[in-house]
Motif scaffolding. Structure first.
Motif, PDB file in Angstrom:
ATOM      1  N   ARG A  13       0.842  -1.198   0.000  1.00 14.27           N
ATOM      2  CA  ARG A  13       0.000   0.000   0.000  1.00 14.27           C
ATOM      3  C   ARG A  13       0.872   1.240   0.000  1.00 14.27           C
ATOM      4  O   ARG A  13       2.049   1.180   0.392  1.00 14.27           O
ATOM      5  CB  ARG A  13      -0.955   0.005   1.193  1.00 14.27           C
ATOM      6  CG  ARG A  13      -0.267   0.185   2.527  1.00 14.27           C
ATOM      7  CD  ARG A  13      -1.262   0.119   3.678  1.00 14.27           C
ATOM      8  NE  ARG A  13      -0.567   0.346   4.942  1.00 14.27           N
ATOM      9  CZ  ARG A  13      -1.077   0.084   6.137  1.00 14.27           C
ATOM     10  NH1 ARG A  13      -2.280  -0.430   6.240  1.00 14.27           N
ATOM     11  NH2 ARG A  13      -0.394   0.328   7.229  1.00 14.27           N
ATOM     12  N   HIS A  14       0.293   2.320  -0.418  1.00 12.95           N
ATOM     13  CA  HIS A  14       0.981   3.616  -0.480  1.00 12.95           C
ATOM     14  C   HIS A  14       2.283   3.535  -1.278  1.00 12.95           C
ATOM     15  O   HIS A  14       3.260   4.195  -0.947  1.00 12.95           O
ATOM     16  CB  HIS A  14       1.339   4.136   0.923  1.00 12.95           C
ATOM     17  CG  HIS A  14       0.204   4.161   1.894  1.00 12.95           C
ATOM     18  ND1 HIS A  14      -1.094   4.286   1.524  1.00 12.95           N
ATOM     19  CD2 HIS A  14       0.169   4.072   3.241  1.00 12.95           C
ATOM     20  CE1 HIS A  14      -1.875   4.287   2.601  1.00 12.95           C
ATOM     21  NE2 HIS A  14      -1.128   4.145   3.659  1.00 12.95           N
ATOM     22  N   GLU A 121       4.307   0.529   2.079  1.00 13.15           N
ATOM     23  CA  GLU A 121       4.375  -0.570   3.033  1.00 13.15           C
ATOM     24  C   GLU A 121       3.998  -1.878   2.361  1.00 13.15           C
ATOM     25  O   GLU A 121       3.307  -1.882   1.355  1.00 13.15           O
ATOM     26  CB  GLU A 121       3.410  -0.299   4.201  1.00 13.15           C
ATOM     27  CG  GLU A 121       3.866   0.817   5.105  1.00 13.15           C
ATOM     28  CD  GLU A 121       2.818   1.905   5.268  1.00 13.15           C
ATOM     29  OE1 GLU A 121       1.625   1.571   5.314  1.00 13.15           O
ATOM     30  OE2 GLU A 121       3.201   3.081   5.313  1.00 13.15           O
ATOM     31  N   PHE A1014     -13.862   5.806   8.200  1.00 12.89           N
ATOM     32  CA  PHE A1014     -13.006   5.432   7.093  1.00 12.89           C
ATOM     33  C   PHE A1014     -12.621   3.973   7.241  1.00 12.89           C
ATOM     34  O   PHE A1014     -12.341   3.496   8.333  1.00 12.89           O
ATOM     35  CB  PHE A1014     -11.752   6.294   7.063  1.00 12.89           C
ATOM     36  CG  PHE A1014     -10.811   5.881   5.974  1.00 12.89           C
ATOM     37  CD1 PHE A1014     -11.095   6.219   4.656  1.00 12.89           C
ATOM     38  CD2 PHE A1014      -9.687   5.124   6.251  1.00 12.89           C
ATOM     39  CE1 PHE A1014     -10.251   5.816   3.646  1.00 12.89           C
ATOM     40  CE2 PHE A1014      -8.840   4.729   5.230  1.00 12.89           C
ATOM     41  CZ  PHE A1014      -9.128   5.075   3.933  1.00 12.89           C
ATOM     42  N   GLY A1016     -10.066   2.217   6.459  1.00  8.79           N
ATOM     43  CA  GLY A1016      -8.675   1.782   6.577  1.00  8.79           C
ATOM     44  C   GLY A1016      -8.383   1.161   7.922  1.00  8.79           C
ATOM     45  O   GLY A1016      -9.029   1.470   8.918  1.00  8.79           O
ATOM     46  N   SER A1017      -7.374   0.290   7.957  1.00  6.72           N
ATOM     47  CA  SER A1017      -7.037  -0.357   9.214  1.00  6.72           C
ATOM     48  C   SER A1017      -6.263   0.630  10.073  1.00  6.72           C
ATOM     49  O   SER A1017      -5.551   1.487   9.584  1.00  6.72           O
ATOM     50  CB  SER A1017      -6.173  -1.575   8.936  1.00  6.72           C
ATOM     51  OG  SER A1017      -4.950  -1.148   8.382  1.00  6.72           O
ATOM     52  N   VAL A1019      -3.389   1.500  12.910  1.00  5.81           N
ATOM     53  CA  VAL A1019      -2.047   1.005  13.197  1.00  5.81           C
ATOM     54  C   VAL A1019      -1.932   0.745  14.694  1.00  5.81           C
ATOM     55  O   VAL A1019      -2.367   1.561  15.499  1.00  5.81           O
ATOM     56  CB  VAL A1019      -1.013   2.059  12.759  1.00  5.81           C
ATOM     57  CG1 VAL A1019       0.387   1.584  13.048  1.00  5.81           C
ATOM     58  CG2 VAL A1019      -1.183   2.386  11.299  1.00  5.81           C
ATOM     59  N   VAL A1021      -0.662   0.802  18.238  1.00  2.53           N
ATOM     60  CA  VAL A1021       0.186   1.744  18.953  1.00  2.53           C
ATOM     61  C   VAL A1021       1.325   0.954  19.598  1.00  2.53           C
ATOM     62  O   VAL A1021       1.096  -0.027  20.291  1.00  2.53           O
ATOM     63  CB  VAL A1021      -0.605   2.492  20.033  1.00  2.53           C
ATOM     64  CG1 VAL A1021       0.325   3.362  20.863  1.00  2.53           C
ATOM     65  CG2 VAL A1021      -1.690   3.326  19.396  1.00  2.53           C
ATOM     66  N   ALA A1068      12.683   9.507  12.401  1.00  5.06           N
ATOM     67  CA  ALA A1068      11.261   9.141  12.412  1.00  5.06           C
ATOM     68  C   ALA A1068      11.055   7.822  11.669  1.00  5.06           C
ATOM     69  O   ALA A1068      10.272   6.966  12.098  1.00  5.06           O
ATOM     70  CB  ALA A1068      10.439  10.251  11.772  1.00  5.06           C
ATOM     71  N   GLU A1069      11.777   7.647  10.581  1.00  2.51           N
ATOM     72  CA  GLU A1069      11.660   6.405   9.812  1.00  2.51           C
ATOM     73  C   GLU A1069      12.160   5.205  10.611  1.00  2.51           C
ATOM     74  O   GLU A1069      11.554   4.132  10.588  1.00  2.51           O
ATOM     75  CB  GLU A1069      12.442   6.520   8.503  1.00  2.51           C
ATOM     76  CG  GLU A1069      11.700   7.297   7.446  1.00  2.51           C
ATOM     77  CD  GLU A1069      12.569   7.699   6.265  1.00  2.51           C
ATOM     78  OE1 GLU A1069      12.016   8.195   5.289  1.00  2.51           O
ATOM     79  OE2 GLU A1069      13.808   7.528   6.326  1.00  2.51           O
ATOM     80  N   PHE A1071      12.206   4.903  13.860  1.00  2.00           N
ATOM     81  CA  PHE A1071      11.168   4.612  14.854  1.00  2.00           C
ATOM     82  C   PHE A1071      10.049   3.809  14.195  1.00  2.00           C
ATOM     83  O   PHE A1071       9.563   2.828  14.742  1.00  2.00           O
ATOM     84  CB  PHE A1071      10.576   5.906  15.420  1.00  2.00           C
ATOM     85  CG  PHE A1071      11.469   6.613  16.404  1.00  2.00           C
ATOM     86  CD1 PHE A1071      12.715   6.103  16.744  1.00  2.00           C
ATOM     87  CD2 PHE A1071      11.063   7.784  17.011  1.00  2.00           C
ATOM     88  CE1 PHE A1071      13.532   6.749  17.650  1.00  2.00           C
ATOM     89  CE2 PHE A1071      11.874   8.447  17.925  1.00  2.00           C
ATOM     90  CZ  PHE A1071      13.103   7.936  18.228  1.00  2.00           C
ATOM     91  N   ALA A1072       9.642   4.277  13.029  1.00  2.00           N
ATOM     92  CA  ALA A1072       8.517   3.633  12.353  1.00  2.00           C
ATOM     93  C   ALA A1072       8.841   2.178  12.041  1.00  2.00           C
ATOM     94  O   ALA A1072       7.999   1.291  12.212  1.00  2.00           O
ATOM     95  CB  ALA A1072       8.186   4.391  11.073  1.00  2.00           C
ATOM     96  N   ARG A1075       8.755   0.111  15.213  1.00  2.00           N
ATOM     97  CA  ARG A1075       7.371  -0.124  15.632  1.00  2.00           C
ATOM     98  C   ARG A1075       6.707  -1.165  14.753  1.00  2.00           C
ATOM     99  O   ARG A1075       6.011  -2.056  15.239  1.00  2.00           O
ATOM    100  CB  ARG A1075       6.572   1.183  15.576  1.00  2.00           C
ATOM    101  CG  ARG A1075       6.897   2.155  16.683  1.00  2.00           C
ATOM    102  CD  ARG A1075       5.860   3.270  16.723  1.00  2.00           C
ATOM    103  NE  ARG A1075       5.765   3.995  15.479  1.00  2.00           N
ATOM    104  CZ  ARG A1075       6.281   5.200  15.262  1.00  2.00           C
ATOM    105  NH1 ARG A1075       6.911   5.818  16.231  1.00  2.00           N
ATOM    106  NH2 ARG A1075       6.141   5.785  14.095  1.00  2.00           N
TER     107      ARG A1075
END
Lengths: 1145, 357
Positions: A13-14, A121, A1014, A1016-1017, A1019, A1021, A1068-1069, A1071-1072, A1075
């Motif tokens: 996706r995206h 993703e 909406f 969409g799933s 995310v 936390v 930030a990436e 961290f992402a 996660r």
């Protein structure tokens, strides 16, 4: 032995637009493991492709499963030209190899590209079918659990602690000078990422093997680091503490691990173990008789009659003097001395000596250790000042007197001074150790015994008996020499080169570290301790110079929790027979007060009045939970810059070696002053980092100060002019007043009201003995840098102290001497540290002393700041100011940013400094802000000094008793059965709350968005924290270690928002991605998270930048404590449990 | 000595609502710092200017990185880059899509084209909304317009679902899209006194009564266009002014009902025919696109202005229009009751809304 790895690519996706014409992408996926690659179909013209592939199956060795990551590459299909890579996902499948961790990895992973960052993703499902491997010759170590956490993980119980494990692997760096290279940086960076992923896997496997051989099933406090040595290669090294852990909640089926992983291969196997390939020859040569299983133990007593590493008198003294002159008098060592691996090498001569002299003759190596005591360190630098070659002779003789008094430096010397008692003690130790050895059978036991180090920083109650103080060692090495066998002074290293050049490398690095560890060990021994806890290692590299550092806390541990023979324990020592109260016992001195390793001021414990305590205690560990403290703790930092002439090679290394002791001394002085200024008497979590740059050295010491009620109240700081009339007395008294005011304010701020019972008003007595101090310290030594110096009054000697009784009310008198304006500056800088604003506290340890009622607010953050120094001629003073301001401003920024969380505490503030380029200073901070309940704190602190101790002592009782039964009977099964009874009652609520937990979070976010409806799933936390716990929650499952390495580069720096924009998005990436991996494992939090490496390089002229980040942590499932309320009452006794749940609600 | 690099990244993305607003309002970092300093935030945490500057820069960067996601708000919920609590996400989106009434008033009814975008700097000077903020708002309008244009079904609901906006904001956007699509003239001097909210209300009325979707929401058409059939039918209303009898009858019915209930009865009686002609003519002309555009200006010129010059109060106006509408039902020969109601219902409420100073 085979295992089957299965992977399924579900969807994407995206995705980014790869085809400009259609604004769409024709994506397909390559799944690669080892040398096998599968491909999905092309999903044409979609940014949200649904592949829904078949299961790709890889049949592989479990060894490969441990080493290799699963590589997923997303590509854009192109009919005419080469397919464009969109990005990659590396999935570490190690968590699937534990029997009880995650069973499947499934979720959305960010597709990462080193140039473009995250680009969409991909949804992947990974499973592993593992066939159990009972082959004792196996090379895999599947099933050994790894924890970054430096305490016993929450839902486990340690039945045995086996000891230190270490390993390192070396490889060529695919790219070390990225800017100068003509090749696509992307290709080499990807190669680098892949390689490091592989190397970490291999390293982990090898460590796992060692653990299995020791009979353990887990590694706690696993610390893995990279050394990017540039041209000389890439080193990945790790240390940890091997343990046997029992899962607490598995009451019905205990010990699955022990059954699954047959422990302890016989010694002979251990020797042949391929993991030790490189060392094997050494091993075999030294122990020719070790081919048969029973012999090794026999062989030992004969060959090691003087215990190989017990500091016997003559050699250790020699070692201490060699410390000082090492860098100046290059010795050409007898080749054979190099070969000795202490502990295994059984030559009766002095192996300890060899560790020190081992360093490259030309490279210049300085070891600078340090004990806890301030007085000790006051003299420590003196010995190093002697490094001035002209003064060499003089200084050596000088050392005789002074070094003996010094803690760190004098480790050897002091041991030498110790006469009869210790010596006999040591002999007894070896004997008992040898006897014990009959039972256990691993050859590696030697290794564990060799270094009784523990990377843990907090321990189960009853584990830690006494704490001696901080021990540290540093050594300066030249990196480039290894690769140039032609050069003369690599001679000694060539001898290690048994097979090939590549085999040489890890061996070299091993030897370096071993040398350092030996030094640490001897320091610990000098403090009368048999173990080092809170142990860590680090490096700082600049060009070809590398500083290796190790530090820890010398301690005496309760032998009951150790694997037999893992420590040299003098069980006969009378001091261990008498049980100490838990809330002050660890403060009691482990060394003999008659033969103190350094002149310390001892008093009887202010808590139990039975045993002696030092006046100040420095440690690298966390504050033991049972310790009695007054008030709150606070972060204390010492910061220092030292300019250094640019130099090359040996000269450079020598210059650095010469500077190091000065830096350590000054850092220590600063710490001491700041501690006094806050009216505290102990430091926990002390971490001293010295970072080397081309033209300067940076030193940063961080610790958490606290007032231990067992220790005497700290005295004030007295200001004195060097000569009367030097500065106006008015001026001095105004400074004095400021200092006194600050102390008073700080007392108020940190609520330090020690129980009146023992609190004798600190009477500051003036430094009348100035003359004496001057003399004692030794005026002949040139002191170009120390203008203001801290002296301890010499009015008492340690001999007198032994006769002092409780009525002895003399406090430390710290005299801060002012002899010129710079000294005034120093004092100003001392006072410049602003206290945190109201509502904030800060510490760098796991627990904030004085605060325990956390509420659920948690905010982990990473901050990086790089300062460019103007090229103006900077003085040390100026630099110090800049550096101090940099750190202070960072803290101020944090307070401001997190002001919405007040009342809140910044915990585990971890500062890392670096000098990436000549005029740059980089500071990286990772910490967590946690909210707490203010009301309860006050209540608690009020009652704490009185109640907490006894209350906790009661509470802790449970655990040790349980454990004692364990280790003594060594029948783990029965023990865990017993504990299982208690646990089984908790089982059902726990499970049900787990089920409730994860949907709850999703449900909440969904319901909040439901009005928007909406489809969409949402995310999951994922919370992150550098601590081992999350407030208000309970960890019910550890899913495996997260250890990730990323490189990001850009050739359009300006367009991405400059260096800050670039790094901001990269962090930030990272961290992402962390996660996402945790969520895919089914987890909802990362504990013990740390950013080990953040190497940033830029070239603004070319509009380029590059950054490497390495992070690690433990993926866990945690559930809210409120769900646990029912079970909490059974699990936790008394008020602690109650107040915790209160805090959570 | 200078700070070369300075970043702060939280696991949960830290966003200060005040700074977000400043960013949205198009303040530069330095201006934002000034505003914050004046706002007294420095006293809160013993902060210095440097701290504020660093914090503001960090936040601005964060917002810039988020902006891409805010362009399709649905992505914000399932992106992985920023961990933002759901209520914060809602706040981010809501504020990002919020607009200044003064600004939107300027572009309302204009074509959302490049040409208009070029005029934004003029609008910026006129409205004293920063150019940056103008651009964001304009791009938001355009983005919403583009997405909704293609979609079937109810306009407001479409906007709400695709941009995760609150009901109020979704309605405002529906109005903007509707005005842009039909190019209603709102810029004339005579219309200057009307606020965006006045128009938004009218748009709401038009959307829910005069579009195809208004009668039958199963229809595979959009809410954006007016119901052509209905507009055609409006021509039939002409009979009310062309038929002399009907006109007189209507007048007498209305006058009977109004007599004694208002101070301006004489004026009402006197201008009845003119006003009625005005309203019916507007209705009859709506088949022409040009006249649709002039719908509001016509309402003002043909009805509101005459009434205002006669000093009708708002209550008078209400009374008059209510009776005017209802009386038509009593006319035996008037057969177009449904169309009449559909027309007058909207016109009535629009005029109510527009009848103020």
């Amino acid at each position: 032995m085979p295992g089957k790895l299965k992977a399924k690519i579900v969807a994407g996706r995206h995705l980014p637009v790869m085809d400009r014409a259609s604004d769409l992408t024709d994506a397909f996926v390559e799944v690669k493991f080892g040398n096998t690659t599968f491909k999905t179909d092309v999903c044409p013209k979609s940014l949200n492709p649904q592949w829904n592939s078949e299961w790709f199956k890889f049949e592989v060795d479990d060894e490969d499963l441990q080493d290799e990551p699963l590589q997923i590459t997303v590509l854009d299909h192109d009919t005419y030209s080469a397919n464009d890579a969109i990005g990659k996902v590396y999935i570490d499948i190690d968590p699937l190899l534990y029997s009880e961790a995650a069973s499947v990895i499934s979720g959305w992973f960010p597709i990462y590209d080193t140039i473009h960052g995250i680009r969409g993703e991909i949804n992947v499902i990974v499973k592993v079918e593992l066939f159990n491997d009972l082959n004792r010759f196996r090379q895999s170590s599947c099933g050994v659990k790894f924890f970054c956490t430096t305490c016993i993980p929450q839902c486990y119980r340690a039945t045995l602690v086996h000891g230190f494990v270490e390993e390192l692997v070396v490889n060529e760096d695919p790219e070390y000078q990225w800017i100068d290279r003509i090749r696509t940086p992307r290709a080499s960076n990807e190669a680098r990422q892949r390689l490091i992923s592989l190397m970490s896997g291999e390293l982990q496997r090898k460590i796992g093997l060692k653990v299995l051989e020791m009979g353990g099933n887990a590694v706690v406090g696993y610390l893995q680091c990279f050394d990017l040595e540039g041209e000389s290669g890439l080193v990945v090294r790790a240390i940890g503490t091997a343990c046997t852990l029992d899962k607490l909640s598995s009451g019905s089926a205990p010990n699955t691990n022990t059954h699954m992983h047959p422990n302890t291969a016989p010694a002979s196997n251990a020797c042949n173990s391929p993991s030790k390939d490189g060392k094997e020859p050494v091993f075999v040569e030294d122990l020719p008789s070790s081919s048969g299983p029973p012999t090794p133990f026999r062989a030992l007593p004969t060959s090691s009659s003087p215990p190989p590493f017990s500091p016997s008198k003559p050699c250790s003294r020699q070692s201490s003097s060699s410390d000082t002159d090492l860098s100046l008098t290059p010795k050409t060592e007898e080749p054979h001395s190099v070969r000795c691996r202490p502990g295994i090498f059984l030559c009766p001569s002095s192996p300890i000596l060899s560790t020190d002299t081992l360093s490259l003759p030309g490279s210049g190596s300085v070891g600078c250790g340090r004990g806890s005591n301030p007085r000790a360190t006051t003299s420590a630098p003196l010995s190093s000042i002697q490094s001035d070659s002209a003064l060499l002779r003089k200084s050596v003789s000088f050392t005789e007197d002074l070094l003996l008094a010094a803690s760190g430096m004098g480790s050897g010397g002091s041991a030498g001074k110790e006469a009869g008692p210790l010596r006999t003690l040591l002999r007894q130790q070896t004997q008992t150790a040898l006897e014990q050895r009959g039972a256990s059978s691993s050859g590696l036991l030697l290794n564990a015994r060799e270094f009784p180090f523990f990377t843990l920083t907090s321990f189960p109650p009853g584990f830690l008996l006494h704490v001696g103080g901080v021990v540290s060692a540093r050594s300066v090495k030249l990196l480039d020499r290894i690769h140039n066998p032609a050069l003369g002074n690599t001679r000694s290293y060539k001898l290690l080169d048994w097979n090939s050049v590549t085999a040489d490398e890890p061996e070299t690095r091993d030897a370096w570290w071993e040398e350092i560890r030996q030094e640490i060990k001897s320091h610990a021994r000098a403090l009368g301790c048999h173990a080092v806890v809170g142990y860590s290692e680090s490096t700082s590299i600049c060009e070809e110079v590398c500083i290796l550092s190790a530090s820890g806390t010398a301690a005496i541990l309760n032998p009951r929790y150790m694997r037999e023979g893992c420590l040299d324990i003098g069980c006969t020592d009378h001091r261990f027979e008498e049980p100490s109260p838990p809330n002050c016992g660890f403060c009691h001195i482990p060394y003999d007060e008659l033969n103190m390793p350094f002149p310390a001021q001892l008093t009887y414990c202010y808590h139990c009045r039975r045993q002696k305590v030092p006046d100040v205690l420095f440690t690298t560990i966390d504050l033991p939970s049972e310790a009695a403290v007054a008030g709150k703790g606070c972060l204390i930092q010492a910061r220092l810059c030292r300019l250094k002439k640019k130099a090359q090679g040996e000269a450079n290394a020598t210059a650095i070696s010469n500077l190091l002791p000065f830096m350590e001394y000054e850092l220590h002085t600063q710490l001491m002053n700041k501690l006094k200024l806050r009216s505290m008497n102990a430091l926990f979590g002390l971490h001293i980092q010295i970072s080397v740059g081309e033209n300067m050295l940076l030193g940063l010491a961080s610790a958490t100060g606290v007032y231990l009620t067992a220790l005497p109240a700290p005295g004030g700081i007295q200001i004195a002019g060097k000569t009367p009339g030097d500065l106006s007395s008015e001026h001095i008294s105004s400074i004095q007043k400021r200092i006194n005011d600050t102390i008073a304010v700080n007392k108020e701020l940190y609520q330090i009201n020690p129980p009146k019972l023992f609190a004798l008003d600190p009477e500051v007595f003036c430094g009348i003995n100035m003359e004496l101090a001057e003399e004692g310290v030794g005026s002949p030594i040139p002191e170009p840098r120390h203008r203001s110096r801290l002296f301890r009054s010499h009015s008492e000697s340690s001999d007198e102290l032994s006769e002092l009784d409780l009525s002895h009310g003399k406090k430390d008198a710290f005299v801060l001497e002012i002899d010129d304006t710079d000294a005034v500056e120093d004092i100003h800088s001392l006072l410049i540290d602003a206290p945190p604003p109201t509502g904030f506290y800060s510490c760098n340890t796991e627990n904030m002393p004085g605060i325990s009622n956390w509420t659920s607010g948690v905010q982990m953050f990473t901050s990086v700041r790089v300062l460019r120094l103007s090229n103006a001629n900077l003085t040390n003073q100026g630099l110090n100011k800049i550096f101090t301001d940099l750190c202070e401003n960072l803290l101020k920024s944090f307070y401001f940013k997190l002001r919405s969380m007040i009342p809140c505490c910044l915990c585990h503030l971890n500062f890392t400094v670096a000098v990436p380029e000549e005029e740059l200073i980089q500071v990286t901070v990772t910490a967590v802000a946690m909210t707490y309940d203010k009301e309860q704190t006050q209540e608690k602190t009020a009652e704490k000094p009185v109640n907490k101790g006894s209350l906790e002592a009661e509470e802790q009782l449970q655990f040790p008793l349980e454990l004692c039964a364990d280790s003594s009977s060594s029948n783990i099964q029965t023990a865990s059965k017993i504990s299982g009874v208690g646990e089984s009652t908790n089982m059902s609520p726990r499970v049900s709350s787990l089920e409730r937990c994860s949907p709850l979070q999703e449900g909440r976010s969904r319901s909040l968005r439901s009005s928007r409806s909406f489809g969409g799933s949402s995310v999951t936390v994922v919370k992150m924290t550098p601590l081992s716990f999350l407030p208000g929650t309970r960890i019910i499952k550890y899913l495996g270690i997260i250890n990730m390495f990323f490189i990001r580069e850009t050739t359009s720096l300006r367009e991405e928002g400059g260096v800050s924009g670039f790094l901001h998005s990269f962090i930030a990436e990272v961290f992402a991605m962390v996660r996402a991996h945790v969520a895919a494992l089914g987890g909802n939090a990362v504990v013990s998270y740390s950013m080990k490496e953040c190497v940033f390089m830029e070239n603004p002229n070319k509009n380029q930048a590059q950054c490497l980040i390495n992070v690690s942590g433990d993926a866990v499932i945690c559930i809210s404590e409120t769900d646990q309320e029912s079970s909490a009452s059974t699990a936790n006794t008394g008020q602690t449990g109650g107040s915790e749940t209160d805090g959570a609600t | 000595m200078s700070v070369e690099l300075d970043v702060f990244v939280g696991n949960t993305t830290i966003m200060d609502e005040e700074v977000y607003q400043l960013w949205l309002d198009g303040y530069t970092v330095n201006d934002a710092v000034k505003v914050r300093m004046e706002g007294g935030v420095m006293d809160e945490c013993e902060a210095s200017k440097d701290v504020l500057l660093s914090d503001t820069m960090d936040q601005y960067r964060t917002f810039q990185m988020c902006e891409r996601l805010l362009h399709s708000p649905a992505k914000l919920a399932n992106q992985l880059l920023f961990q933002i609590p759901p209520h914060r996400q809602i706040m981010l989106i809501e504020r990002y899509y919020a607009f200044d009434d003064t600004f939107v008033r300027e572009v309302l009814g204009k074509k959302l084209s490049k040409g208009t975008k070029k005029d934004l700097d003029d609008i910026s000077t006129k409205t004293s909304v920063t150019l940056k903020s103008c651009r964001r708002q304009f791009d938001n309008f355009k983005r919403v317009f583009k997405v909704v244009e293609e979609l079937k079904g109810p306009l407001v609901e479409n906007i709400r679902q695709h941009f995760l906006l609150s009901d109020k904001l979704a309605r405002d956007y529906a109005a903007i899209v509707f005005f842009a699509n039909n190019r209603f003239e709102t810029g004339k001097r005579k219309l200057q006194y009307l606020s965006f909210q006045d128009f938004a209300f009218c748009a709401g009325q038009l959307i829910s009564n005069w579009t195809v979707g208004a009668v039958d929401n199963m229809v595979e058409d959009m809410d954006v266009d007016l119901d052509k059939e209905f507009l055609q039918e409006l021509k039939e209303l002409k009979i009310l002014i062309t038929d002399k009898d009907l006109l007189d009858q209507h007048k007498s019915l209305v006058c009977t009902a109004l007599r004694g209930k208002t101070k301006v009865f004489i004026e009402m009686e006197g201008s009845f025919k003119n006003l009625s002609r005005g309203l019916i003519n507007i209705a009859a002309k709506l088949t022409n696109t040009k006249d649709v555009r002039d719908f509001f200006i016509d309402l003002v010129e043909k009805f509101i202005e005459p009434c205002r010059s006669d000093r009708w109060s708002a209550a008078d106006m209400k009374l008059y229009l209510t009776h005017y509408t209802n009386s038509a039902h009593i006319l035996d020969t008037f057969k177009h009751q449904v169309v009449w109601d559909r027309y007058m219902g909207v016109v009535k409420s629009c005029i109510f809304k527009m009848y103020h100073d």
